[in-house]
Design an enzyme around this catalytic site. Structure first.
Site, PDB file in Angstrom:
ATOM      1  N   ARG A  91       0.868  -1.177   0.000  1.00  0.00           N
ATOM      2  CA  ARG A  91       0.000   0.000   0.000  1.00  0.00           C
ATOM      3  C   ARG A  91       0.904   1.225   0.000  1.00  0.00           C
ATOM      4  O   ARG A  91       1.723   1.405   0.914  1.00  0.00           O
ATOM      5  CB  ARG A  91      -0.919  -0.013   1.221  1.00  0.00           C
ATOM      6  CG  ARG A  91      -1.901   1.171   1.298  1.00  0.00           C
ATOM      7  CD  ARG A  91      -2.907   0.925   2.420  1.00  0.00           C
ATOM      8  NE  ARG A  91      -3.860   2.012   2.605  1.00  0.00           N
ATOM      9  CZ  ARG A  91      -3.772   2.944   3.546  1.00  0.00           C
ATOM     10  NH1 ARG A  91      -2.744   2.933   4.406  1.00  0.00           N
ATOM     11  NH2 ARG A  91      -4.683   3.884   3.650  1.00  0.00           N
ATOM     12  N   ASN A 131      -6.867   8.139   2.777  1.00  0.00           N
ATOM     13  CA  ASN A 131      -6.486   7.553   4.057  1.00  0.00           C
ATOM     14  C   ASN A 131      -7.260   8.179   5.218  1.00  0.00           C
ATOM     15  O   ASN A 131      -7.369   9.410   5.308  1.00  0.00           O
ATOM     16  CB  ASN A 131      -4.978   7.763   4.293  1.00  0.00           C
ATOM     17  CG  ASN A 131      -4.488   7.118   5.569  1.00  0.00           C
ATOM     18  OD1 ASN A 131      -4.434   5.902   5.668  1.00  0.00           O
ATOM     19  ND2 ASN A 131      -4.141   7.931   6.559  1.00  0.00           N
ATOM     20  N   GLU A 132      -7.839   7.348   6.063  1.00  0.00           N
ATOM     21  CA  GLU A 132      -8.473   7.772   7.328  1.00  0.00           C
ATOM     22  C   GLU A 132      -9.185   9.112   7.161  1.00  0.00           C
ATOM     23  O   GLU A 132      -8.825  10.115   7.795  1.00  0.00           O
ATOM     24  CB  GLU A 132      -7.422   7.830   8.429  1.00  0.00           C
ATOM     25  CG  GLU A 132      -6.731   6.496   8.641  1.00  0.00           C
ATOM     26  CD  GLU A 132      -5.622   6.530   9.693  1.00  0.00           C
ATOM     27  OE1 GLU A 132      -5.379   7.605  10.288  1.00  0.00           O
ATOM     28  OE2 GLU A 132      -4.991   5.482   9.914  1.00  0.00           O
ATOM     29  N   HIS A 189      -8.568   0.223  10.039  1.00  0.00           N
ATOM     30  CA  HIS A 189      -7.226   0.356  10.583  1.00  0.00           C
ATOM     31  C   HIS A 189      -7.283  -0.004  12.060  1.00  0.00           C
ATOM     32  O   HIS A 189      -8.101   0.541  12.804  1.00  0.00           O
ATOM     33  CB  HIS A 189      -6.694   1.777  10.382  1.00  0.00           C
ATOM     34  CG  HIS A 189      -6.472   2.126   8.951  1.00  0.00           C
ATOM     35  ND1 HIS A 189      -5.926   3.335   8.544  1.00  0.00           N
ATOM     36  CD2 HIS A 189      -6.702   1.423   7.810  1.00  0.00           C
ATOM     37  CE1 HIS A 189      -5.842   3.354   7.221  1.00  0.00           C
ATOM     38  NE2 HIS A 189      -6.315   2.207   6.759  1.00  0.00           N
ATOM     39  N   TYR A 221      -5.574  -0.168  15.585  1.00  0.00           N
ATOM     40  CA  TYR A 221      -4.557   0.233  16.549  1.00  0.00           C
ATOM     41  C   TYR A 221      -5.154   0.089  17.954  1.00  0.00           C
ATOM     42  O   TYR A 221      -5.703  -0.962  18.278  1.00  0.00           O
ATOM     43  CB  TYR A 221      -4.068   1.649  16.232  1.00  0.00           C
ATOM     44  CG  TYR A 221      -3.316   1.734  14.914  1.00  0.00           C
ATOM     45  CD1 TYR A 221      -1.978   1.367  14.825  1.00  0.00           C
ATOM     46  CD2 TYR A 221      -3.951   2.171  13.751  1.00  0.00           C
ATOM     47  CE1 TYR A 221      -1.282   1.436  13.619  1.00  0.00           C
ATOM     48  CE2 TYR A 221      -3.264   2.238  12.541  1.00  0.00           C
ATOM     49  CZ  TYR A 221      -1.927   1.866  12.489  1.00  0.00           C
ATOM     50  OH  TYR A 221      -1.244   1.925  11.299  1.00  0.00           O
ATOM     51  N   GLU A 237      -4.369  -1.108   7.730  1.00  0.00           N
ATOM     52  CA  GLU A 237      -3.220  -0.752   8.558  1.00  0.00           C
ATOM     53  C   GLU A 237      -3.397  -1.414   9.921  1.00  0.00           C
ATOM     54  O   GLU A 237      -4.522  -1.538  10.409  1.00  0.00           O
ATOM     55  CB  GLU A 237      -3.116   0.757   8.794  1.00  0.00           C
ATOM     56  CG  GLU A 237      -2.682   1.592   7.625  1.00  0.00           C
ATOM     57  CD  GLU A 237      -2.497   3.055   8.035  1.00  0.00           C
ATOM     58  OE1 GLU A 237      -2.319   3.342   9.255  1.00  0.00           O
ATOM     59  OE2 GLU A 237      -2.555   3.921   7.153  1.00  0.00           O
ATOM     60  N   TRP A 282       1.496  -1.550   9.035  1.00  0.00           N
ATOM     61  CA  TRP A 282       2.099  -0.214   8.989  1.00  0.00           C
ATOM     62  C   TRP A 282       3.382  -0.247   9.798  1.00  0.00           C
ATOM     63  O   TRP A 282       3.361  -0.624  10.955  1.00  0.00           O
ATOM     64  CB  TRP A 282       1.144   0.828   9.572  1.00  0.00           C
ATOM     65  CG  TRP A 282       1.717   2.210   9.426  1.00  0.00           C
ATOM     66  CD1 TRP A 282       2.600   2.824  10.258  1.00  0.00           C
ATOM     67  CD2 TRP A 282       1.467   3.131   8.353  1.00  0.00           C
ATOM     68  NE1 TRP A 282       2.939   4.061   9.778  1.00  0.00           N
ATOM     69  CE2 TRP A 282       2.244   4.272   8.608  1.00  0.00           C
ATOM     70  CE3 TRP A 282       0.667   3.102   7.210  1.00  0.00           C
ATOM     71  CZ2 TRP A 282       2.239   5.378   7.761  1.00  0.00           C
ATOM     72  CZ3 TRP A 282       0.662   4.198   6.375  1.00  0.00           C
ATOM     73  CH2 TRP A 282       1.442   5.323   6.652  1.00  0.00           C
TER      74      TRP A 282
END
Length: 456
Positions: A79, A156-157, A224, A226, A253, A282
């Site tokens: 990516r 992105n995001e 994503h 996290y 990610e 990531w």
């Protein structure tokens, strides 16, 4: 580098996901397509992303070597971070074309994303999704004809945690519609709001309507993971709801640690493998701003894998153990040995079953072996007639025991193994095949069992 966000703690995931009855595409898609929860490449084969993110727009001079090194470590996808000009200098059409050329030269599928949209509404200077679409249209010349090799990740995001995130659904639908109207036939990927982590469940609860708004029905959702995803329950619930709704999702990610909490990377990897979901770690190298620990290698040097890099590339359910090259490059690559290093290489050759009257065959193969354990793959192939479901059985010859399985529903009774197709891989055309995998414990002897396959 990864932008900072202020993620709230995830609530218990209880809202019901909408189940979508998938309509037929109103216009034909080219290259990658969607079939239920699966991503198919241009040859119609299931493609499971196993790769990493590379920050090209900030480290363009590193890209050529980085892509080669990423491929050498077993990845099948990269990516690539691009900029649209709102926060960082825009990448030109010629630069985008060069990135695609390098991805293809290294036999990597290229997911291209605009990073300027990160945290819109909360991040000063961030771009809108509409501005990201303007950028994609401006570099369309570099993308047309590359549908077999490129997936277009709009932005992105695209929202932070503010009230603007409630606009995600309408703005995402508009962005998809504009891209299709402009003639883009690529598979489209859309990131979640809340700095990609969707803790408000805006993407989760509106995914069905967003998918239906794509006239090509060729949109993939990207979460994503996290600090919001710090428990197995949260990870399994979120990914499982997309599976139940029949919608495609990837983990676009994730990391092993973050300033907003400690993600459960082991579950992310295991559940992605079990459910047949792609993942992209990531990131390759060059992180700053206090999240340098997210570098997979130090100073862009593949000989200096960090602990995160070792986990992602060499660990259980990691890239080397599970990655297969996209068939659009002319073949598939067998997974490389995963950590721990094999104490003795696999000695058992693939063991096919005899074609039964039920209409399918099964081929058992050991793909990796280490002290006390091994990884295996079972390929199920339909005979001269199509099948609607299949069941593979065998008896363990040396007391082996499963530690994990994926892409099949597996039950055991003593030494007897029964594996039935998952909901998405039971129907096979005449001569078509699918596969499921497992890890297992073993003693000093690890003979292949005699496998049988029955189909209906």
């Amino acid at each position: 580098m990864k932008a900072k966000w202020w993620g709230g703690l995830a609530a218990v995931l209880t809202a019901a996901a909408a189940v979508l009855t998938l309509a037929q595409p109103a216009q034909a898609a080219a290259g990658f397509t969607v079939s239920g929860t699966r991503i198919l490449d241009a040859n119609g084969n299931t493609f499971l992303m196993r790769g990493v993110n590379h920050a090209h727009t900030w480290y363009a001079s590193q890209t050529s070597k980085s892509l080669a090194d990423i491929k050498a470590l077993g990845a099948n996808t990269v990516r690539v971070v691009l900029a649209s000009g709102q926060r960082w200098t825009a990448n030109s059409a010629s630069d985008v074309s060069n990135v695609i050329t390098q991805c293809k030269a290294n036999r990597l599928i290229c997911v291209l994303e605009v990073h300027d949209t990160t945290g819109y509404g909360e991040q000063s200077g961030a771009a809108t999704l509409a501005q990201a679409v303007d950028y994609w249209i401006s570099v369309k010349s570099a993308l047309t004809g590359q549908e077999n090799f490129v997936i277009l990740n709009i932005g992105n995001e695209p929202y932070g945690n503010g009230t603007a995130s409630t606009n995600w659904t309408a703005d995402t639908k508009s962005a998809i519609s504009r891209l299709r109207a402009a003639g883009f036939q690529h598979q489209i990927m859309v990131d979640a709001p809340n700095w990609g982590q969707d803790w408000q469940f805006i993407m989760r609860d509106n995914a069905a309507s967003v998918f239906a708004a794509d006239p090509s029905r060729n949109t993939v959702f990207s979460i994503h993971m996290y600090g919001v995803f710090d428990t197995a329950a949260e990870i399994n619930d979120y990914l499982g709801r997309f599976q139940s709704a029949g919608l495609p999702i990837v983990v676009g990610e994730f990391g092993h640690n973050h300033s907003d909490g400690n993600p459960d990377e082991d579950t992310i990897l295991a559940t992605s493998q079990q459910l047949g979901i792609g993942y992209l770690g990531w990131s390759w190298s060059g992180n700053g701003g206090g999240v340098e620990y997210l570098d997979l290698v130090t100073n862009f040097d593949p000989a200096q894998l960090t602990s995160w890099g070792q986990r992602l590339f060499n660990g259980a359910n990691g890239i080397k153990a599970t990655s297969k090259e996209a068939s659009v490059f002319g073949g598939t690559s067998s997974p490389s040995p995963s950590s721990p290093s094999p104490s003795n290489p696999p000695s058992n050759s693939p063991s096919p079953s005899n074609p039964p009257a039920g209409g399918c065959t099964a081929t058992y193969a050991v793909t990796n072996s280490w002290t006390g354990g091994f990884q295996g793959n079972v390929t199920v192939k339909a005979g001269s007639s199509a099948v609607n479901s299949w069941t593979v059985t065998w008896t363990w010859p040396n007391g082996q025991r499963f530690t994990n399985t994926w892409n099949a529903t597996v039950t055991t009774s003593g030494e007897t193994v029964t594996a039935r197709n998952a909901s998405y891989n039971g129907k096979l055309a005449a001569g078509a095949e699918t596969s499921w995998g497992f890890t297992a414990s073993r003693g000093t002897t690890n003979n292949n069992p005699a496998v049988t396959c029955a189909a209906a």
